[in-house]
Design an enzyme around this catalytic site. Structure first.
Site, PDB file in Angstrom:
ATOM      1  N   PHE A   1      41.359  45.532  20.220  1.00 36.99           N
ATOM      2  CA  PHE A   1      40.349  46.742  20.845  1.00 36.99           C
ATOM      3  C   PHE A   1      39.504  47.007  19.939  1.00 36.99           C
ATOM      4  O   PHE A   1      39.126  46.360  18.569  1.00 36.99           O
ATOM      5  CB  PHE A   1      40.640  48.471  20.441  1.00 36.99           C
TER       6      PHE A   1
ATOM      7  N   HIS B   1      37.907  38.169  16.232  1.00 37.17           N
ATOM      8  CA  HIS B   1      37.572  37.670  17.512  1.00 37.17           C
ATOM      9  C   HIS B   1      38.379  36.965  18.865  1.00 37.17           C
ATOM     10  O   HIS B   1      39.720  37.464  18.575  1.00 37.17           O
ATOM     11  CB  HIS B   1      36.687  36.091  16.994  1.00 37.17           C
TER      12      HIS B   1
ATOM     13  N   HIS C   1      34.717  46.998  20.109  1.00 42.74           N
ATOM     14  CA  HIS C   1      33.658  45.719  19.973  1.00 42.74           C
ATOM     15  C   HIS C   1      32.477  46.610  19.485  1.00 42.74           C
ATOM     16  O   HIS C   1      32.308  47.128  19.197  1.00 42.74           O
ATOM     17  CB  HIS C   1      33.307  45.919  21.122  1.00 42.74           C
TER      18      HIS C   1
ATOM     19  N   VAL D   1      43.957  47.977  12.105  1.00 41.26           N
ATOM     20  CA  VAL D   1      43.179  47.409  12.677  1.00 41.26           C
ATOM     21  C   VAL D   1      43.565  46.702  13.725  1.00 41.26           C
ATOM     22  O   VAL D   1      44.595  46.457  14.014  1.00 41.26           O
ATOM     23  CB  VAL D   1      41.689  46.611  12.633  1.00 41.26           C
ATOM     24  N   VAL D   2      43.402  47.500  14.956  1.00 40.18           N
ATOM     25  CA  VAL D   2      45.012  47.273  16.390  1.00 40.18           C
ATOM     26  C   VAL D   2      43.481  46.198  17.363  1.00 40.18           C
ATOM     27  O   VAL D   2      42.765  46.504  17.664  1.00 40.18           O
ATOM     28  CB  VAL D   2      45.054  49.127  17.045  1.00 40.18           C
TER      29      VAL D   2
ATOM     30  N   ASP E   1      40.136  40.905  25.350  1.00 44.86           N
ATOM     31  CA  ASP E   1      41.610  40.654  25.120  1.00 44.86           C
ATOM     32  C   ASP E   1      42.584  41.493  24.975  1.00 44.86           C
ATOM     33  O   ASP E   1      43.860  40.570  24.900  1.00 44.86           O
ATOM     34  CB  ASP E   1      41.429  40.465  22.943  1.00 44.86           C
TER      35      ASP E   1
ATOM     36  N   ARG F   1      19.031  29.082   8.698  1.00 44.00           N
ATOM     37  CA  ARG F   1      19.194  29.149   7.406  1.00 44.00           C
ATOM     38  C   ARG F   1      18.477  31.387   6.784  1.00 44.00           C
ATOM     39  O   ARG F   1      17.095  31.265   6.252  1.00 44.00           O
ATOM     40  CB  ARG F   1      18.065  28.758   6.684  1.00 44.00           C
TER      41      ARG F   1
HETATM   42  C1  SDX Z   1      36.058  39.448  20.845  1.00 46.27           C
HETATM   43  O1  SDX Z   1      31.254  39.169  20.072  1.00 46.27           O
HETATM   44  C2  SDX Z   1      31.723  39.403  20.982  1.00 46.27           C
HETATM   45  O2  SDX Z   1      31.003  39.788  22.120  1.00 46.27           O
HETATM   46  C3  SDX Z   1      33.483  38.536  21.690  1.00 46.27           C
HETATM   47  C4  SDX Z   1      33.576  38.362  22.463  1.00 46.27           C
HETATM   48  C5  SDX Z   1      33.334  37.589  23.032  1.00 46.27           C
HETATM   49  O3  SDX Z   1      33.663  37.465  24.620  1.00 46.27           O
HETATM   50  O4  SDX Z   1      32.902  36.823  22.335  1.00 46.27           O
HETATM   51  O5  SDX Z   1      33.713  40.169  23.082  1.00 46.27           O
HETATM   52  C6  SDX Z   1      35.446  38.561  22.542  1.00 46.27           C
HETATM   53  O6  SDX Z   1      35.887  38.363  19.956  1.00 46.27           O
HETATM   54  C7  SDX Z   1      36.313  41.228  21.280  1.00 46.27           C
HETATM   55  C8  SDX Z   1      36.356  41.273  20.074  1.00 46.27           C
HETATM   56  C9  SDX Z   1      38.226  41.538  19.645  1.00 46.27           C
HETATM   57  N1  SDX Z   1      38.532  41.597  18.195  1.00 46.27           N
HETATM   58  C10 SDX Z   1      39.899  42.431  18.613  1.00 46.27           C
HETATM   59  O7  SDX Z   1      39.714  43.406  19.443  1.00 46.27           O
HETATM   60  C11 SDX Z   1      39.889  42.731  16.828  1.00 46.27           C
HETATM   61  C12 SDX Z   1      40.314  44.240  16.585  1.00 46.27           C
HETATM   62  N2  SDX Z   1      38.724  45.134  16.537  1.00 46.27           N
HETATM   63  C13 SDX Z   1      37.916  44.876  15.312  1.00 46.27           C
HETATM   64  O8  SDX Z   1      37.950  44.655  14.209  1.00 46.27           O
HETATM   65  C14 SDX Z   1      36.653  45.154  15.827  1.00 46.27           C
HETATM   66  O9  SDX Z   1      36.709  46.668  16.826  1.00 46.27           O
HETATM   67  C15 SDX Z   1      35.668  43.827  15.773  1.00 46.27           C
HETATM   68  C16 SDX Z   1      35.731  43.168  14.293  1.00 46.27           C
HETATM   69  C17 SDX Z   1      35.509  43.726  17.268  1.00 46.27           C
HETATM   70  C18 SDX Z   1      34.389  44.872  15.494  1.00 46.27           C
HETATM   71  O10 SDX Z   1      34.193  45.797  14.842  1.00 46.27           O
HETATM   72  P1  SDX Z   1      32.641  45.837  14.093  1.00 46.27           P
HETATM   73  O11 SDX Z   1      31.410  45.975  14.910  1.00 46.27           O
HETATM   74  O12 SDX Z   1      32.153  45.246  12.869  1.00 46.27           O
HETATM   75  O13 SDX Z   1      33.116  47.682  13.067  1.00 46.27           O
HETATM   76  P2  SDX Z   1      33.969  47.656  12.810  1.00 46.27           P
HETATM   77  O14 SDX Z   1      34.857  46.834  12.308  1.00 46.27           O
HETATM   78  O15 SDX Z   1      32.841  48.486  11.294  1.00 46.27           O
HETATM   79  O16 SDX Z   1      34.411  49.233  12.732  1.00 46.27           O
HETATM   80  C19 SDX Z   1      33.779  50.618  13.310  1.00 46.27           C
HETATM   81  C20 SDX Z   1      34.847  51.488  13.069  1.00 46.27           C
HETATM   82  C21 SDX Z   1      34.988  51.750  11.600  1.00 46.27           C
HETATM   83  O17 SDX Z   1      35.848  52.508  10.787  1.00 46.27           O
HETATM   84  P3  SDX Z   1      35.192  53.370   9.459  1.00 46.27           P
HETATM   85  O18 SDX Z   1      35.692  52.333   8.681  1.00 46.27           O
HETATM   86  O19 SDX Z   1      33.806  53.602  10.220  1.00 46.27           O
HETATM   87  O20 SDX Z   1      36.294  54.700   9.838  1.00 46.27           O
HETATM   88  O21 SDX Z   1      35.896  51.297  14.256  1.00 46.27           O
HETATM   89  C22 SDX Z   1      36.859  51.580  13.398  1.00 46.27           C
HETATM   90  C23 SDX Z   1      36.780  50.854  12.162  1.00 46.27           C
HETATM   91  O22 SDX Z   1      38.081  50.372  10.903  1.00 46.27           O
HETATM   92  N3  SDX Z   1      37.591  50.405  14.111  1.00 46.27           N
HETATM   93  C24 SDX Z   1      38.528  50.007  14.288  1.00 46.27           C
HETATM   94  C25 SDX Z   1      38.367  49.180  15.796  1.00 46.27           C
HETATM   95  N4  SDX Z   1      37.891  48.310  15.367  1.00 46.27           N
HETATM   96  C26 SDX Z   1      36.990  49.238  14.574  1.00 46.27           C
HETATM   97  N5  SDX Z   1      39.694  50.348  13.975  1.00 46.27           N
HETATM   98  C27 SDX Z   1      41.052  50.610  14.310  1.00 46.27           C
HETATM   99  N6  SDX Z   1      40.824  49.561  15.022  1.00 46.27           N
HETATM  100  C28 SDX Z   1      40.169  48.809  15.602  1.00 46.27           C
HETATM  101  N7  SDX Z   1      40.580  47.968  16.615  1.00 46.27           N
END
Ligand code: SDX
Length: 374
Positions: free
Chosen positions: A258, A221, A260, A254-255, A311, A355
């Site tokens: 990137f 996050h 959302h 996980v980069v 971010d 809940r």
């Molecule tokens: C914020 O929710 C909000 O509005 C948050 C925010 C706000 O203003 O409050 O916008 C602020 O928190 C932005 C997000 C900041 N976080 C990051 O940058 C951390 C990196 N991002 C990932 O952890 C991920 O993208 C999430 C957690 C943000 C969202 O992921 P999801 O929706 O839970 O989806 P997922 O993790 O299941 O990913 C789906 C696929 C996966 O691949 P597979 O397992 O299906 O092969 O996409 C891949 C993931 O591995 N993937 C990534 C990736 N994000 C998704 N792979 C590499 N790098 C990434 N960043």
């Protein structure tokens, strides 16, 4: 009987909100109906803070009153300053923010009053004081004297002044102000939903925001903006970027910065923040991180079709502004206090205890055996 579990509440709509929405028709985040990028182009952060907290953009008179109140409340109590002085210097500033808001709750004479008016007053006090608490720790950690807030400065100017003892040129302040507007609110993200969940038991706003800060700290996050900078520092030079990011992806990393949960073809806040990142890089005459930024983004989109989130540009921008990396997420906090507070007040207005259910996968029923038989 199989239960359809929505892990992470993915795709689940749990309530309504009138505070913000990502409008697909304009592919833009909107606050109370106004597009965030329009607000960045036409308003200062204080106007947007007022909008999020009160529902409409302020008139000149309303803004003057709001700014007067915000500036009046910036000072901290002696006891809070003394507590900050005792916090171990190696503490993460997000934990300092969480602690400071908790102490504000101990000191706030309206802490148990959840009426709309009292909550708005408490929200203003948390909004005004948290930057001062963070800046105080910023100075103490560097062995410097705390700088008291100044009423003549805007919210953005004052944070620079309390951290660095001076206000940078207006383009840098504007870029910072834009980042605060873009960070202010984003519907039911995990920290906001944490605040709403805490509020749903009719607990107080200080507890809700303390919990929200703890949630925002996580690298999935808000903590991502700091991780972006750690990544860029590891890459060091643009010529290393392509190899570095491809290696990371080959290792299934996980980069940070990137992806959302809501935006699947790009965070609508990124183009605006990317533009201001470029302006700051130009002023600072340092394009290193911009070049790294573009190379990493290209590979991420090409190989994974995963786009930057807000971010990603804010990290290097705050670095170029001179902030320590572990202060990037606290900057997210001082802005998002507005969104969190608005959601706490909205939750109170239409509350239902939050809940959810769980599907049980533990032991079947079994009788207790007394100790001597175990
Ligand atoms: C914020 O929710 C909000 O509005 C948050 C925010 C706000 O203003 O409050 O916008 C602020 O928190 C932005 C997000 C900041 N976080 C990051 O940058 C951390 C990196 N991002 C990932 O952890 C991920 O993208 C999430 C957690 C943000 C969202 O992921 P999801 O929706 O839970 O989806 P997922 O993790 O299941 O990913 C789906 C696929 C996966 O691949 P597979 O397992 O299906 O092969 O996409 C891949 C993931 O591995 N993937 C990534 C990736 N994000 C998704 N792979 C590499 N790098 C990434 N960043």
């Amino acid at each position: 009987m199989t239960v359809d579990i929505k892990k992470g509440l993915m795709g689940v709509t749990v309530d309504e909100t009138g505070i913000s929405k990502v409008m697909p028709e304009i592919n833009s985040l909107t606050y109370r109906g106004y597009a965030a990028q329009d607000l960045c182009a036409n308003c200062e952060f204080e106007e947007v803070a007022y909008l999020i907290l009160n529902g409409n953009l302020p008139s000149k008179k309303e803004l003057k009153k709001f700014e007067k109140e915000e500036r009046k409340e910036r000072t901290l109590s002696k006891s809070l300053i003394n507590i900050i002085k005792q916090i171990p210097r190696k503490s993460h500033p997000m934990d300092v923010a969480r602690t400071a808001v908790s102490v504000m709750g101990l000191e706030d004479k309206e802490v148990t009053d959840n009426s709309p008016k009292a909550n708005l007053r408490k929200a203003m006090r948390i909004f005004s004081k948290t930057p001062t608490a963070l800046a105080a720790f910023y100075r103490l950690r560097k062995g410097k004297k705390i700088i008291a807030p100044k009423k003549k400065f805007t919210f953005a100017e004052n944070f620079f002044y309390m951290c660095f003892g001076k206000v940078p040129n207006k383009e840098i302040v504007k870029a910072f102000d834009v980042s605060l507007i873009l960070y202010a609110e984003h519907s039911f993200n995990v920290s906001t939903f944490t605040a709403r969940t805490i509020t749903s038991s009719l607990s107080d706003i200080h507890g809700a925001i303390t919990g929200a800060i703890a949630s925002l700290k996580g690298p999935l996050h808000g903590g991502a903006n700091e991780e972006v900078m750690h990544m860029m520092k590891k890459i060091k030079k643009p010529e290393n970027a392509d190899k570095w990011i491809n290696n990371a992806l080959n290792k299934k990393a996980v980069v940070m910065g990137f992806g959302h949960r809501v935006y699947k073809s790009g965070d609508s806040r990124v183009p605006t923040m990317r533009e201001y990142f470029g302006k700051v890089a130009k002023i600072k005459k340092d394009k290193t991180y911009e070049k790294i930024y573009d190379i990493v983004e290209k590979v991420m989109i090409k190989r994974k079709n995963i786009h930057p989130n807000v971010d990603y540009p804010t990290g290097p921008t705050y670095h170029l502004m001179g902030f320590d990396t572990d202060f990037f997420t606290p900057i997210f906090v001082i802005s998002r206090i507005t969104g969190w507070s608005a959601h706490v007040m909205e939750q109170h207005s239409t509350n239902k205890l939050i809940r959810p259910l769980a599907a049980y996968n533990g032991n079947k029923y079994r009788k207790v055996k007394v100790l001597k038989k175990r």
